[in-house]
Each structure stands twice: as C-alpha cells, then as structure tokens.
Design a protein around this motif. Structure first.
Motif, PDB file in Angstrom:
ATOM      1  N   GLY A 182       7.659  10.664  -4.434  1.00  0.00           N
ATOM      2  CA  GLY A 182       6.982   9.506  -4.691  1.00  0.00           C
ATOM      3  C   GLY A 182       7.704   8.131  -5.045  1.00  0.00           C
ATOM      4  N   PHE A 183       8.489   8.342  -6.025  1.00  0.00           N
ATOM      5  CA  PHE A 183       9.086   7.195  -6.624  1.00  0.00           C
ATOM      6  C   PHE A 183      10.234   6.593  -5.664  1.00  0.00           C
ATOM      7  CE2 PHE A 183      11.080   4.288  -9.800  1.00  0.00           C
ATOM      8  CZ  PHE A 183       9.836   3.995 -10.583  1.00  0.00           C
ATOM      9  N   THR A 184      10.803   7.472  -5.127  1.00  0.00           N
ATOM     10  CA  THR A 184      11.744   7.048  -3.988  1.00  0.00           C
ATOM     11  C   THR A 184      11.038   6.193  -2.802  1.00  0.00           C
ATOM     12  OG1 THR A 184      13.163   9.141  -4.281  1.00  0.00           O
ATOM     13  CG2 THR A 184      13.509   7.714  -2.264  1.00  0.00           C
ATOM     14  N   LEU A 185       9.890   6.720  -2.242  1.00  0.00           N
ATOM     15  CA  LEU A 185       9.030   5.949  -1.361  1.00  0.00           C
ATOM     16  C   LEU A 185       8.675   4.544  -1.758  1.00  0.00           C
ATOM     17  CD1 LEU A 185       7.473   6.027   1.203  1.00  0.00           C
ATOM     18  CD2 LEU A 185       5.632   6.967  -0.138  1.00  0.00           C
ATOM     19  N   CYS A 186       8.302   4.615  -3.381  1.00  0.00           N
ATOM     20  CA  CYS A 186       8.159   3.132  -3.646  1.00  0.00           C
ATOM     21  C   CYS A 186       9.207   2.275  -3.774  1.00  0.00           C
ATOM     22  CB  CYS A 186       7.370   3.447  -5.363  1.00  0.00           C
ATOM     23  SG  CYS A 186       7.134   1.896  -6.207  1.00  0.00           S
ATOM     24  N   MET A 187      10.685   2.990  -4.284  1.00  0.00           N
ATOM     25  CA  MET A 187      11.722   2.219  -4.441  1.00  0.00           C
ATOM     26  C   MET A 187      12.362   1.790  -2.899  1.00  0.00           C
ATOM     27  SD  MET A 187      12.317   1.801  -7.550  1.00  0.00           S
ATOM     28  CE  MET A 187      13.813   1.352  -7.385  1.00  0.00           C
ATOM     29  N   SER A 188      11.845   2.409  -1.963  1.00  0.00           N
ATOM     30  CA  SER A 188      12.424   2.026  -0.608  1.00  0.00           C
ATOM     31  C   SER A 188      11.455   0.763   0.138  1.00  0.00           C
ATOM     32  CB  SER A 188      12.154   3.186   0.308  1.00  0.00           C
ATOM     33  OG  SER A 188      10.684   3.412   0.522  1.00  0.00           O
ATOM     34  N   CYS A 189      10.272   0.783  -0.528  1.00  0.00           N
ATOM     35  CA  CYS A 189       9.407  -0.425  -0.249  1.00  0.00           C
ATOM     36  C   CYS A 189      10.025  -1.771  -0.896  1.00  0.00           C
ATOM     37  CB  CYS A 189       8.091  -0.212  -0.396  1.00  0.00           C
ATOM     38  SG  CYS A 189       7.220   1.033   0.767  1.00  0.00           S
ATOM     39  N   VAL A 190      10.470  -1.421  -2.228  1.00  0.00           N
ATOM     40  CA  VAL A 190      10.781  -2.607  -3.058  1.00  0.00           C
ATOM     41  C   VAL A 190      12.209  -3.102  -2.072  1.00  0.00           C
ATOM     42  CG1 VAL A 190      11.949  -3.253  -5.341  1.00  0.00           C
ATOM     43  CG2 VAL A 190       9.755  -2.089  -5.196  1.00  0.00           C
ATOM     44  N   LEU A 191      13.177  -2.225  -1.757  1.00  0.00           N
ATOM     45  CA  LEU A 191      14.378  -2.404  -1.466  1.00  0.00           C
ATOM     46  C   LEU A 191      14.172  -3.249   0.174  1.00  0.00           C
ATOM     47  CD1 LEU A 191      17.263  -2.040  -1.732  1.00  0.00           C
ATOM     48  CD2 LEU A 191      17.144  -0.126  -0.404  1.00  0.00           C
ATOM     49  N   LYS A 233      14.441  -3.185   9.858  1.00  0.00           N
ATOM     50  CA  LYS A 233      13.418  -2.392  10.380  1.00  0.00           C
ATOM     51  C   LYS A 233      12.705  -1.655   9.134  1.00  0.00           C
ATOM     52  CE  LYS A 233      15.984  -1.893  14.670  1.00  0.00           C
ATOM     53  NZ  LYS A 233      15.035  -2.778  15.416  1.00  0.00           N
ATOM     54  N   PRO A 234      11.891  -2.300   8.580  1.00  0.00           N
ATOM     55  CA  PRO A 234      10.991  -1.858   7.481  1.00  0.00           C
ATOM     56  C   PRO A 234      10.706  -0.331   7.550  1.00  0.00           C
ATOM     57  CG  PRO A 234      10.045  -3.991   8.014  1.00  0.00           C
ATOM     58  CD  PRO A 234      11.024  -3.551   9.029  1.00  0.00           C
ATOM     59  N   LEU A 235       9.788   0.039   8.461  1.00  0.00           N
ATOM     60  CA  LEU A 235       9.485   1.403   8.742  1.00  0.00           C
ATOM     61  C   LEU A 235      10.889   2.665   8.709  1.00  0.00           C
ATOM     62  CD1 LEU A 235       7.091   3.346   9.070  1.00  0.00           C
ATOM     63  CD2 LEU A 235       7.353   3.020  11.554  1.00  0.00           C
ATOM     64  N   CYS A 274       0.822  -1.226  -0.073  1.00  0.00           N
ATOM     65  CA  CYS A 274      -0.023  -0.042   0.162  1.00  0.00           C
ATOM     66  C   CYS A 274       0.845   1.407   0.010  1.00  0.00           C
ATOM     67  CB  CYS A 274      -1.204   0.075   1.224  1.00  0.00           C
ATOM     68  SG  CYS A 274      -2.386  -1.323   1.213  1.00  0.00           S
ATOM     69  N   VAL A 275       1.766   1.106   0.767  1.00  0.00           N
ATOM     70  CA  VAL A 275       2.697   2.417   0.578  1.00  0.00           C
ATOM     71  C   VAL A 275       3.537   2.575  -0.550  1.00  0.00           C
ATOM     72  CG1 VAL A 275       5.330   3.285   1.686  1.00  0.00           C
ATOM     73  CG2 VAL A 275       3.503   1.979   2.939  1.00  0.00           C
TER      74      VAL A 275
END
Length: 920
Positions: free
Chosen positions: A663-672, A698-700, A628-629
C-alpha cells in the motif's frame, strides 16, 4: 545381671532394721497398717549430707526439709484414707509405708530393702513368682535418677513402681524397666513440646544447662534431636553436677552463670533439679542478669523458686507442667494435719517442729549447729514462741505456701492402684473375694490394662506404661515481689502442636506484649532463603532468584515455580505471566485503530472532493488519477494498522506487513511520478538527454514496476524468512510474556522492504528538491519535499526505537505508519482541498508567468521540449486557440561572453513546437 544378684546377696545379709539404727524413724518415718500396703517413696529432704565422704556402710544423714515433696506424699496418704473411708474396696483396708529417699538413689534402694523385707531380711531365690512382700506396689520416686535405680531392682521381683514425676525417656523401655509405670508422659514428649515452644516464638539460638544425673542427660540428648528438627542451634551447653559440695558447686555455678552472661543467646533451657535452679538464680539475681528461661517439669511449678527474693530480676520464665487439679478436701486435710489412727508419721512431727518450735537462737548471727538451714527457718510461724505443744498446732501454711493442685497426679496414682486392686481382688458392691496376700506381679498385670475415671477424666496406661495426656504451658507472672503461675496454653501429644489460650501477656524482657528475640541471625522472610555460615542458625538471607520462590520463613532452599508459573527475584509465590499484546479492550489499541479508521474516512472524503471538483484547475494540476491511486495505497496502509491489534498469529503477522509494504509503496510510486514529471518539465537538459528522459516518463508503467518490485521483495521475504509469532521466552525479570510478531529470523526481508520504501522517498525528495523553484502552480514540489522529509525523519527515528524497545515495537511501527500516512494526506491532499473549497478556481496565465519570471530572474531555467500532458489553463485577455510562452535562459558562448538563449514555445491544442533564437 550378675552385678545385680551380687548386690541382692549383699543386701540380704543386712538386717532391715538392726543395731542401733532406728530405720523406721529416720527413713521410713510414716506407716499405717492395712490389708494391702502401698509403699510411698518420696524425698522429704533435699539431700544426703556428704555422700562423697562416706567410707563405711553406715546410716545416711539427710538435711534440708523438702516442703513440696512432703505435701505430695501427704496427698497420697490423704487419698488412701479417702478410699478407705469411702469403702471403695469393701472389706479391704489400704495401708501405707512412706520412706524418705532424700533425693538420693542409694538411700532409695535402702528404703526398698526395708519395704520388701520379710521377717527383717531378704532371701535370694531363683524364682520370685510366689514372692509376697507386705508392700505390693511402690508409688514414687520423684526424680528419674532414683526411679531408674529402684525400677532396676524391682524388675527382679516384678513389683510395680508408679511415679508421678519421673519423666526420663529411658523409663519407657519395658525391656529394662518392665515394672515401671507413670501417670505422666515421657520426656520425649516434653522435649518435643519445648522444641515446638521455641519454634512458635521464633527462638533458634539457645543455651542449655542440665544436670549430670540420668534425668538431665537423657532429656538433653532428646532435646538435641528435637532442636535439630525445629531448626534450632545451641550456642552452648553446660553441665551442673549434683554431687559437688557447697564450695565446689558454688564455683561451678559462677562459671555457668558467666557463660550465660557472655552468650548472645537470650533463651536458656534449664533441665535441673529445683535446688540447682535456685542456686543458679541467686547468682543471676546478684549479677542482675536477665534472660528468658525455659523450665523443665522438675521445677516449672516450684513455689520456693517463685518466692525467691529478687526473682523478678531474672527475666521471663516459661515451662510445661503436667495436669493439675485443686481438691478442697485435700486442702482441709493440710490445714488440720493428723496422723492416721493406728499409725505414725514422723515427717509430720518434723514439719510441725520446724513450723511451731520456738528457736529464737537460730535467728542470731552465731546460730547453734543444731539449727535448721536458713531456708527451713523460713517455715517458722510468727507465733512459734507462743505455742506450748508444736504437735498440737495447725495452720494453712502448706496451702498458702505451696500450690496444692500440683499433687493431682500423685493422688491419681493412688486411684489407679485402687482401681487395679478392685479388679484383682474381684470386688463387688459389698465385698472383695480375691486373695489379699497376692504376689505383686499380679497387681502389675492388672495395672497395665486398667482404665478408670477420675475427676471427670478418663485415664489409661499405654503400651510403655505412660499416660499420654497433654502439657500445660505456663508463664511465671509477676505477683508483687514474687511470681505466680499463669496458664497460657497447652501442648497436645496427639497433634504435637502448641495452642495458646492467652496471647496478650506482658514479657519482662520487652515490658510489653512484644516477643523477645533470641536468634543468631535475623529471620529470613518469605522470598528469601538461608545461606548458612558457621552454624545452621547463623546465616545470611539471600533473595530467591527469578523462577524460584519461598513461601515460608527461614527456608534453606527456594522451590522452583510449578506448572508454567513464574516469579521475580525475592518473590514468595509464583504467578502466571501476563500476556502482553495490543488488546482491543485497552485504550491504546482503540486510539490507534480509531486513528486508522479516521484516516481512511479522511481519504474517502478527500476522494469525494477530488471527484466532484476534478475539472477545477487545482485538481487538474494535482493529477486526479494519480492522486486517487495514492489514496488507495494510503487506505491499504491505514487498514494494515488494524491487523496490528489483537493477539498475533502467523497470518496476521504476514498480512499486516504485506499490506503496509504494498500500500505505501503504491502511494510512494505515485509521489515519485509527480516529482519526476516536474523534474522533466522544468529542468534544462540537452535534446538527446531530454528525449531519452521523456521516453521514461510513463506513469502507469512506473507505478506498476515500482509496486511490483516491492511485491517481489515481499514474496522472497515470505519464502525465505517469513514473519511469524515470536517464540522467544520472556526475560527472567519480567512477569509479562510479550506476544508479538517477529519479522523473520534475520530481519533482512523487513529491512529490505523498509529500505526500498525509504529509497523511493529519498529519490522523490531529491527530484522535488531539484525543482523546488518551479512555481507551485505547475508542480507540488513543496508538498513532496515536506512529506518525504517527514517520512524519512519518522522512519529514521523508528529504526533505533524499534531495535531498542522491542516490547513496544508493535506500537512504534503502527504509530510510524499512521504519522507518515497522515503526513502525506496533509501535505498532498489538504492544500488542494483548501484551494478548491476556499480559493478561486481560475488562474490567469499572465499571473502564472509573472510569478515564474520573478522566480527565474535574473537567471531563467530553460523550458525544454516535452511530450507531457499539462493541465489546461485559460487566458482571460483573449479567446484564441494558441498562445506563446517566452522564456530565456543564460548560456555561455564560445567567445566566453554571456549569451542569452531564447526559446519561444508554441502551445496549441496540447501540442508543443518551439523556435530558438540566440543573441550574443
């Protein structure tokens, strides 16, 4: 003045008509008595015989009867008789005295002496205010050279001289010729008209042949100025002397003809007397030389030239003529020639002898010396030998052989004189009360201010004593073997413009309506300018550079574009540059925006599917919260595409890059985080290393730190090298003003932002690639690998395209954002949605382990100790709270033999314990 007085003293010592010379018969051969006598000074003969061999002051001998001038003199006599018959001057009869100048100034001066003689002599006085000769005004002469000489003499007595053909510009000078008037415009207007004519037809490379008399020289000098004003060049200019004898003249004409033939100029201006033009045309006809000839007024209506044998071989002939007008009464007079009662006219007698006298011996090969010239023999009537008394004969030869409308201005001069006399003599309807024997200067005074109507037109002399009317433009049209005069337009002195009435006439040079060319170089079209070579008309055409233009033909320079307009190379006008940006009304921005909106909608649908099916095993394995993030980040990335549309401004330029970056960095951080989880869960590490790495998971925190670091990069970018609207001027060869954003002056911030995202993608790709053998049930390594590869490939391609194609940089970046975002959607979310919607929601542990064993056999990866929340799985065989996962991995013992380390991991209630057994 001293020389002039000396000449007058010499003239006064001679008798006006003395000795054995019958002057009245030989020179002033026409006369009629009257109360007021008008002098007529016209050349009834073309020339004086051998003037250069004259060594004694004896009488002149004239030759070659001039039929055209004879007709013009008869027109003046006819108008005098018409005025007398109409009683225009009640109680006053006009008389005339006509003398032959023989086209020679000295003869004309001798005629003037005869006209002004009182009691057969001229007396020299200090004051001629009361000088009252019998001739009150002289009408003539024909040629400017003669008029200049006569006007100089008459200015002493202030006797008016009025010409209808002398057009030399000098005669307008009232300081030198105060008593001269004319019923035609000055040559300064004629040369302007000729210049306009050549400019109108596009001729700028011309030749000029002119006579060495006053008329030819003055007209040539005037033409030089007008030619320069109309951007014309002279390829050559030749002089034809009038004083040479026949052999010398013929030799000179051959030289001039050869110069004309060898010249590249196809248009020739002839400022010559008709006799010289005729001689030159004979040579042109003999050599079959065709050109476009421009006729001066001296010969533009010459019927004798138009009737020459072979005249059609010389090419096109154009010219300007003065106002003309046909008169039926005059034509009838010419058909019935009679001498004025009480007077005499020896010129009429000479004409009738030439016309009707029987002289067959003159047509033989050995003609007697007394025979007329061959040109005069052409006047001979066919029935001449059947005539008893030539003086009693008449026919219409003068009307048919000549253009009688050509005499209009001569008739007009008589009426101008009559109207001035009417004012001077104080005439009313019944009588004239003024003094008849008045000094001539009083008539001159009235002439300068006379205004009268003649044949429905109004006439008045200007301050220079000239009529300023208009010229008729004529072309010599083919008429069988000869030519006729066709009026095709006018030249108006007021606006100095050529106006054609007929444009579809046939040219001899081209045999159709196409205008013949006469240019040293081709015309330079609008959009180019002339680069002058050796002459102003010889040039190369060079295109106007960008930012300049030329709107007309043959300009010498290009003008700069005004008021912010622009032009490309070779343009003839400037236009406003078109602004280029992604307009909402264009198809491409609509497609891009629709793709972005569709992407957001697709994410929203995916979010609903994930939310509804959050408890299903595929969704649990996909980490719904991280997904969702990711969707939120991708939505911001898609939304940034909208801000690439429309006219850019500084706020849009900043907002769209910040939205995409965060926005894309947030997406890429979740992928990472997802890749890192799989990397930690299934790859073997030592216990110490594993514990340290486990602490990092620590995902968050990872998501916040990675995204915040991008935020810091963007903040520094905004502070030190902020995006802005590009103010770079357009390229010179572009009519498009590209309005787009510049990502800072140095592009460092933009590069660091993209490099940071690329680094995240590369790390995620490496972590996923390291765990590529892990079953898909435990991880999304395959999805991560493909999405990261797609992202890296897209942005690696983006960089060179962005740099090279700056004009499409906005479209390139938006396309890259859309494709990379859609790549993550289809690689990460679509498979999970597919599994949830179309596949079984349950998966047994045994099937998962079997797959894992098949992948890891014969070697097996070690499942290390982790404190990671795995998604729960169910075992269909038993309903217990615990189960055992056994795995083995190869390791090397100290003895060098292959050992198998077996790990038994007990997973119970989401807590992991393990036991280790080693067998060698």
């Amino acid at each position: 003045m001293y020389r002039l007085l000396s000449a007058l003293i010499a003239l006064s010592s001679l008798q006006a008509c003395g000795g054995e010379c019958d002057f009245a018969h030989s020179m002033c051969g026409a006369q009629a008595s009257g109360d007021v006598v008008i002098g007529i000074l016209m050349p009834c003969h073309h020339k004086v015989k051998a003037p250069d061999k004259r060594i004694r002051p004896e009488s002149y001998h004239c030759s070659d009867f001039d039929l055209r001038s004879f007709m013009r003199s008869l027109a003046m006599i006819h108008e005098i008789e018409e005025i007398n018959a109409a009683g225009f001057l009640p109680g006053v009869r006009l008389g005339y005295m006509m003398c032959d100048t023989c086209s020679f100034a000295s003869t004309a001066l001798q005629n003037v002496e005869y006209m002004l003689a009182v009691n057969s002599s001229l007396n020299v006085n200090c004051d001629y205010s009361d000088f009252r000769p019998r001739v009150k005004i002289i009408l003539g002469a024909q040629y400017s050279e003669v008029s200049i000489a006569v006007a100089r003499l008459l200015s002493v007595y202030m006797i008016p001289l009025m010409s209808s053909t002398s057009s030399a510009q000098d005669l307008s000078d009232k300081r030198r010729y105060p008593g001269f008037l004319r019923t035609i415009p000055s040559d300064k207007h004629q040369t302007k008209a000729i210049g306009q004519l050549m400019h109108y037809f596009g001729w700028n490379w011309v030749g000029v042949v002119y006579g060495d008399d006053e008329y030819g020289s003055a007209a040539f000098q005037s033409f030089l100025k007008d030619a320069e004003e109309n951007s014309m060049c002279l390829n050559y200019n030749e002089v034809l002397p009038d004083s040479l004898d026949n052999s010398q003249r013929f030799q000179r004409i051959k030289q001039v003809a050869e110069r004309i033939r060898s010249s590249t100029a196809r248009v020739v201006l002839l400022i010559l007397k008709p006799v010289l033009v005729e001689a030159l045309f004979k040579e042109m006809i003999r050599t079959n030389t065709s050109r476009t000839w421009i006729a001066s007024d001296a010969w533009s209506r010459s019927r004798s030239i138009a009737q020459m044998e072979g005249i059609n071989k010389v090419g096109d002939i154009l010219g300007f003529t003065f106002v003309t007008g046909k008169n039926e009464s005059f034509d009838e007079y010419l058909k019935n020639l009679t001498v004025t009662p009480g007077g005499y006219n020896h010129f009429i007698e000479e004409y009738k002898n030439l016309r009707f006298n029987c002289t067959p011996e003159c047509f033989s090969d050995k003609a007697p010396s007394y025979c007329p010239s061959p040109d005069e023999l052409k006047m001979k009537a066919d029935n001449a030998c059947n005539v008893k008394d030539p003086q009693e004969q008449n026919d219409d030869h003068l009307v048919t052989a000549l253009d009688t409308s050509d005499a209009f201005l001569h008739r007009l001069s008589v009426w101008a004189t009559a109207n001035a006399l009417k004012k001077l003599l104080k005439c009313n309807g019944s009588s004239c009360l003024g003094e008849i024997n008045f000094p001539p200067w009083k008539l001159l005074e009235e002439l300068k201010k006379v205004q009268f109507e003649f044949e429905n037109s109004s006439f008045i002399f200007d301050k220079n004593g000239d009529f300023e009317d208009s010229y008729n433009l004529i072309i010599w049209e083919k008429d069988g073997d000869h030519r006729r005069f066709l009026k095709i337009g006018n030249y108006y002195l007021i606006n100095k413009q050529i106006e054609l009435e007929k444009k579809d006439f046939i040219w001899f040079s081209t045999a159709n309506t196409t205008i013949p060319l006469s240019r040293c170089s081709e015309r330079c079209a609008p959009g180019s300018f002339k680069k002058i070579l050796n002459a102003s008309c010889c040039h190369n055409c060079t295109l106007c550079v960008a930012g300049t233009f030329s709107a007309e033909w043959d300009l010498r320079t290009c003008q700069r574009c005004p008021n912010g307009t622009w032009s490309l190379t070779g343009w003839s006008q400037c236009k406003q540059r078109q602004e280029s940006f992604l307009r909402w009304s264009d198809p491409l921005p609509i497609i891009l925006a629709a793709a972005a909106v569709f992407g957001i909608l697709l994410l929203f649908v995916t979010f609903i599917i994930f939310l509804v099916n959050r408890n299903s095993p595929p969704m649990k394995r996909a980490e719904v919260r991280l997904s969702c993030v990711m969707m939120a980040g991708l939505s911001v990335s898609f939304a940034s595409v909208i801000w690439f549309m429309g006219r850019p401004n500084v706020h849009l330029c900043r907002a769209r890059q910040m939205m995409y970056a965060l926005g894309f960095t947030l997406c890429m951080s979740c992928v990472l985080v997802k890749a890192f989880r799989t990397f930690l869960a299934f790859l073997p590490f030592g216990q110490l290393t594993s514990r340290r790495l486990h602490k990092l998971y620590k995902p968050l925190v990872i998501v916040i730190v990675i995204t915040s670091l991008q935020g810091v990069i963007c903040l520094l970018w905004l502070i030190f090298d902020s995006p802005d609207v590009d103010d770079t001027p357009p390229q010179p060869q572009s009519m498009t003003h590209l309005i787009h954003c510049r990502e800072g002056h140095t592009y460092i911030g933009f590069g660091v932002m993209l490099s940071y995202i690329a680094l995240l993608a590369l790390i995620g790709f490496l972590l996923a690639f390291k765990g590529r053998k892990v079953p898909q049930e435990f991880s999304e390594t395959g999805n991560i690998i493909f999405s990261m590869l797609m992202y890296l490939f897209i942005w690696v391609c983006f960089i060179p395209v962005y740099i090279i194609n700056n004009e499409s940089s906005t479209t390139v970046q938006t396309s890259a954002i859309l494709v990379s975002s859609y790549g993550i959607i289809f690689c990460h979310f679509s498979p999970k949605c597919y599994q949830v919607l179309l596949k079984s929601n349950t998966e047994t542990l045994e099937r998962i382990l079997n797959k894992w064993r098949a992948i890891s056999s014969p070697k097996h990866d070690v499942v290390t100790e982790m404190n990671i929340d795995f998604p729960r799985v169910t075992v269909s065989a038993e309903k217990s709270d615990s189960f055992i996962i056994s795995s083995t991995s190869p390791t090397v013992c100290s003895s060098g033999t292959l050992c198998i380390s077996a790990y038994t991991t007990l997973v119970k209630k989401r807590k992991i314990t393990h036991t280790r057994s080693i067998s060698c």
